[in-house]
Design a protein around this motif. Structure first.
Motif, PDB file in Angstrom:
ATOM      1  N   THR A  77      35.208  36.297  32.479  1.00  0.00           N
ATOM      2  CA  THR A  77      36.034  35.247  33.079  1.00  0.00           C
ATOM      3  C   THR A  77      37.507  35.454  32.763  1.00  0.00           C
ATOM      4  O   THR A  77      38.379  35.292  33.627  1.00  0.00           O
ATOM      5  CB  THR A  77      35.581  33.864  32.575  1.00  0.00           C
ATOM      6  N   LEU A  78      37.803  35.850  31.537  1.00  0.00           N
ATOM      7  CA  LEU A  78      39.196  36.065  31.135  1.00  0.00           C
ATOM      8  C   LEU A  78      39.830  37.200  31.941  1.00  0.00           C
ATOM      9  O   LEU A  78      41.020  37.155  32.263  1.00  0.00           O
ATOM     10  CB  LEU A  78      39.276  36.359  29.638  1.00  0.00           C
ATOM     11  N   GLN A  79      39.048  38.221  32.273  1.00  0.00           N
ATOM     12  CA  GLN A  79      39.582  39.311  33.089  1.00  0.00           C
ATOM     13  C   GLN A  79      40.061  38.796  34.437  1.00  0.00           C
ATOM     14  O   GLN A  79      41.098  39.222  34.953  1.00  0.00           O
ATOM     15  CB  GLN A  79      38.518  40.394  33.284  1.00  0.00           C
ATOM     16  N   VAL A  80      39.322  37.867  35.020  1.00  0.00           N
ATOM     17  CA  VAL A  80      39.712  37.306  36.312  1.00  0.00           C
ATOM     18  C   VAL A  80      40.919  36.383  36.154  1.00  0.00           C
ATOM     19  O   VAL A  80      41.846  36.417  36.971  1.00  0.00           O
ATOM     20  CB  VAL A  80      38.534  36.558  36.957  1.00  0.00           C
ATOM     21  N   VAL A  81      40.914  35.568  35.111  1.00  0.00           N
ATOM     22  CA  VAL A  81      42.036  34.664  34.862  1.00  0.00           C
ATOM     23  C   VAL A  81      43.350  35.446  34.770  1.00  0.00           C
ATOM     24  O   VAL A  81      44.389  35.009  35.272  1.00  0.00           O
ATOM     25  CB  VAL A  81      41.799  33.869  33.559  1.00  0.00           C
ATOM     26  N   ARG A  82      43.308  36.629  34.164  1.00  0.00           N
ATOM     27  CA  ARG A  82      44.511  37.439  33.950  1.00  0.00           C
ATOM     28  C   ARG A  82      44.843  38.357  35.122  1.00  0.00           C
ATOM     29  O   ARG A  82      45.870  39.037  35.104  1.00  0.00           O
ATOM     30  CB  ARG A  82      44.342  38.263  32.676  1.00  0.00           C
ATOM     31  N   ALA A  83      44.016  38.394  36.142  1.00  0.00           N
ATOM     32  CA  ALA A  83      44.242  39.271  37.286  1.00  0.00           C
ATOM     33  C   ALA A  83      45.283  38.672  38.236  1.00  0.00           C
ATOM     34  O   ALA A  83      45.504  37.464  38.245  1.00  0.00           O
ATOM     35  CB  ALA A  83      42.925  39.496  38.027  1.00  0.00           C
ATOM     36  N   PRO A  84      45.915  39.510  39.062  1.00  0.00           N
ATOM     37  CA  PRO A  84      46.858  38.983  40.059  1.00  0.00           C
ATOM     38  C   PRO A  84      46.145  38.063  41.044  1.00  0.00           C
ATOM     39  O   PRO A  84      44.972  38.261  41.360  1.00  0.00           O
ATOM     40  CB  PRO A  84      47.347  40.252  40.768  1.00  0.00           C
ATOM     41  N   GLY A  85      46.853  37.076  41.527  1.00  0.00           N
ATOM     42  CA  GLY A  85      46.265  36.120  42.470  1.00  0.00           C
ATOM     43  C   GLY A  85      46.369  36.592  43.903  1.00  0.00           C
ATOM     44  O   GLY A  85      46.911  35.891  44.757  1.00  0.00           O
ATOM     45  N   ASP A  86      45.847  37.800  44.161  1.00  0.00           N
ATOM     46  CA  ASP A  86      45.958  38.380  45.495  1.00  0.00           C
ATOM     47  C   ASP A  86      44.610  38.505  46.201  1.00  0.00           C
ATOM     48  O   ASP A  86      44.495  39.143  47.247  1.00  0.00           O
ATOM     49  CB  ASP A  86      46.630  39.752  45.421  1.00  0.00           C
ATOM     50  N   GLY A  87      43.566  37.910  45.608  1.00  0.00           N
ATOM     51  CA  GLY A  87      42.258  37.926  46.241  1.00  0.00           C
ATOM     52  C   GLY A  87      41.447  39.181  46.036  1.00  0.00           C
ATOM     53  O   GLY A  87      40.329  39.279  46.544  1.00  0.00           O
ATOM     54  N   HIS A  88      41.961  40.135  45.275  1.00  0.00           N
ATOM     55  CA  HIS A  88      41.240  41.392  45.092  1.00  0.00           C
ATOM     56  C   HIS A  88      40.410  41.422  43.811  1.00  0.00           C
ATOM     57  O   HIS A  88      39.685  42.389  43.564  1.00  0.00           O
ATOM     58  CB  HIS A  88      42.216  42.567  45.134  1.00  0.00           C
ATOM     59  N   THR A  89      40.506  40.373  42.994  1.00  0.00           N
ATOM     60  CA  THR A  89      39.640  40.216  41.819  1.00  0.00           C
ATOM     61  C   THR A  89      39.093  38.794  41.838  1.00  0.00           C
ATOM     62  O   THR A  89      39.861  37.833  41.746  1.00  0.00           O
ATOM     63  CB  THR A  89      40.397  40.469  40.505  1.00  0.00           C
ATOM     64  N   LEU A  90      37.783  38.660  41.986  1.00  0.00           N
ATOM     65  CA  LEU A  90      37.129  37.356  42.093  1.00  0.00           C
ATOM     66  C   LEU A  90      36.080  37.214  40.992  1.00  0.00           C
ATOM     67  O   LEU A  90      35.618  38.198  40.432  1.00  0.00           O
ATOM     68  CB  LEU A  90      36.467  37.205  43.465  1.00  0.00           C
ATOM     69  N   LEU A  91      35.712  35.977  40.712  1.00  0.00           N
ATOM     70  CA  LEU A  91      34.714  35.670  39.680  1.00  0.00           C
ATOM     71  C   LEU A  91      33.473  35.066  40.305  1.00  0.00           C
ATOM     72  O   LEU A  91      33.573  34.146  41.119  1.00  0.00           O
ATOM     73  CB  LEU A  91      35.294  34.680  38.669  1.00  0.00           C
ATOM     74  N   LEU A  92      32.300  35.595  39.944  1.00  0.00           N
ATOM     75  CA  LEU A  92      31.042  34.934  40.283  1.00  0.00           C
ATOM     76  C   LEU A  92      30.736  34.020  39.103  1.00  0.00           C
ATOM     77  O   LEU A  92      30.179  34.454  38.096  1.00  0.00           O
ATOM     78  CB  LEU A  92      29.933  35.965  40.504  1.00  0.00           C
ATOM     79  N   GLY A  93      31.156  32.777  39.197  1.00  0.00           N
ATOM     80  CA  GLY A  93      31.021  31.833  38.085  1.00  0.00           C
ATOM     81  C   GLY A  93      30.054  30.719  38.407  1.00  0.00           C
ATOM     82  O   GLY A  93      29.440  30.689  39.473  1.00  0.00           O
ATOM     83  N   GLY A  94      29.939  29.780  37.471  1.00  0.00           N
ATOM     84  CA  GLY A  94      29.024  28.671  37.689  1.00  0.00           C
ATOM     85  C   GLY A  94      29.106  27.635  36.602  1.00  0.00           C
ATOM     86  O   GLY A  94      30.175  27.390  36.026  1.00  0.00           O
ATOM     87  N   ASP A  95      27.946  27.046  36.276  1.00  0.00           N
ATOM     88  CA  ASP A  95      27.887  25.914  35.357  1.00  0.00           C
ATOM     89  C   ASP A  95      28.411  26.231  33.964  1.00  0.00           C
ATOM     90  O   ASP A  95      28.843  25.328  33.247  1.00  0.00           O
ATOM     91  CB  ASP A  95      26.454  25.404  35.255  1.00  0.00           C
TER      92      ASP A  95
END
Length: 324
Positions: A77-95
């Motif tokens: 999750t932290l890897q996604v949080v720190r990624a650029p907000g350009d839509g090329h890094t997404l998180l499959l997250g949940g509960d």
């Protein structure tokens, strides 16, 4: 003329927002990465790979699934949080995002502030299963075994300590007045392998991750945690049917992006992913695995995280679950 041409070329290189608010930039411009913050082989991994295959075909760029397990999902999750907000890094997250907030885990991010929801894709029953060699054929037999061997029967927690499965097991044990020997795992894949191998007695896991093994007889399904039975395994009773009145646990999974992702791009991502999820063949595939389709708005994800964190906090306090 040279200056005019230069400005025109520069404008073409920038992201454009149309008058209607649609994202007009050619997206994606390169491969897209979906980070799954648990080990391969579980329900999150299955969902991510179904979406990746379909979106790769639609976007004409590869959508790559990368499993980054560890720390109850926090590392990926932290890897996604720190990624650029350009839509090329997404998180499959949940509960787990809400559970971590409820437990008060010391994380380097706050899911409510550092992530934006794209879509709540599916909701899932949790399924209580046993290895066939344990000799337990139904929930009544499971309860009898716990009474005979208090604190000895091993139970795998695919989401690890402090996961939704952990909360659900503590809630159930409290209602039954019994104890299990809980063993944390970094995902449904390795947890299932140990149950199949006879190293662990039982497991509470997202139904979609265990459906095929139940159908083949490799796992014995004892009960589901939702108020109604699953269409994928209609013969498996609910815990409420079995006398655990009012017991309900339901998880969810979906896609999220870094908080800096523009709202117009979030809207496009939602449209594209919902379009895939609502295709009759994909819906049927997901339901056959044991998922229940949600495919709602992006705002629903953010609302779910905030509301679940509040609800789970009460469970955490009652079960005295400590942060890791």
């Amino acid at each position: 003329m040279k200056r005019r041409s230069f400005l025109h070329a520069g404008a073409l290189a920038l992201p454009l927002i149309t008058a209607g608010g649609a994202w007009a930039q050619s997206y994606p411009t390169r491969n897209v990465r979906i980070v799954v913050p648990v080990a391969a082989g579980g329900s999150a991994d299955k969902l991510a790979r179904i979406l990746a295959q379909q979106l790769s075909e639609q976007w004409k760029h590869s959508v790559v699934v990368e499993n980054v397990p560890g720390a109850s999902g926090a590392i990926g999750t932290l890897q996604v949080v720190r990624a650029p907000g350009d839509g090329h890094t997404l998180l499959l997250g949940g509960d787990q995002l809400a559970v971590s907030l409820a437990i008060g885990s010391q994380l380097a991010y706050d899911a409510r502030k550092d992530l934006k929801g794209i879509v709540k894709a599916v909701v899932n029953p949790q399924l209580l299963v046993a290895r066939p060699g344990l000799g337990v054929k139904d929930f009544a037999g499971y309860v009898d075994l716990l009474k005979k061997r208090p604190g000895e029967v091993t139970l795998a927690l695919p989401g690890g300590k402090g996961s939704l499965q952990h909360l659900a097991v503590e809630m159930l044990n409290a209602r039954l007045g019994l104890r299990t020997n809980n063993i944390p795992y970094p995902g449904g894949g390795p947890a299932t392998l140990d149950v199949l191998g006879g190293h662990i007695d039982t497991m509470l896991i997202t139904l979609a991750a265990a459906t095929q093994n139940v159908r083949s007889g490799k796992l014995v399904a004892l009960a589901v945690t939702t108020p109604t039975r699953s269409k994928a395994l209609p013969e498996v009773p609910t815990l409420q049917e079995l006398g655990v009145a009012g017991y309900v646990v339901e998880s969810w999974q979906g896609l999220l992006a870094p908080a800096a992702t523009p709202s117009a791009l979030i809207a496009q991502l939602n449209r594209d992913v919902v379009g895939v999820l609502r295709r009759p063949d994909i819906t049927a595939q997901l339901e056959d695995l044991g998922f229940n389709l949600s495919a709602g708005t992006s705002a629903e994800v953010d609302k779910t995280i905030a509301e679940d964190a509040t609800a789970y906090k009460k469970v955490v306090q009652q079960a005295n679950i400590q942060s890791t």
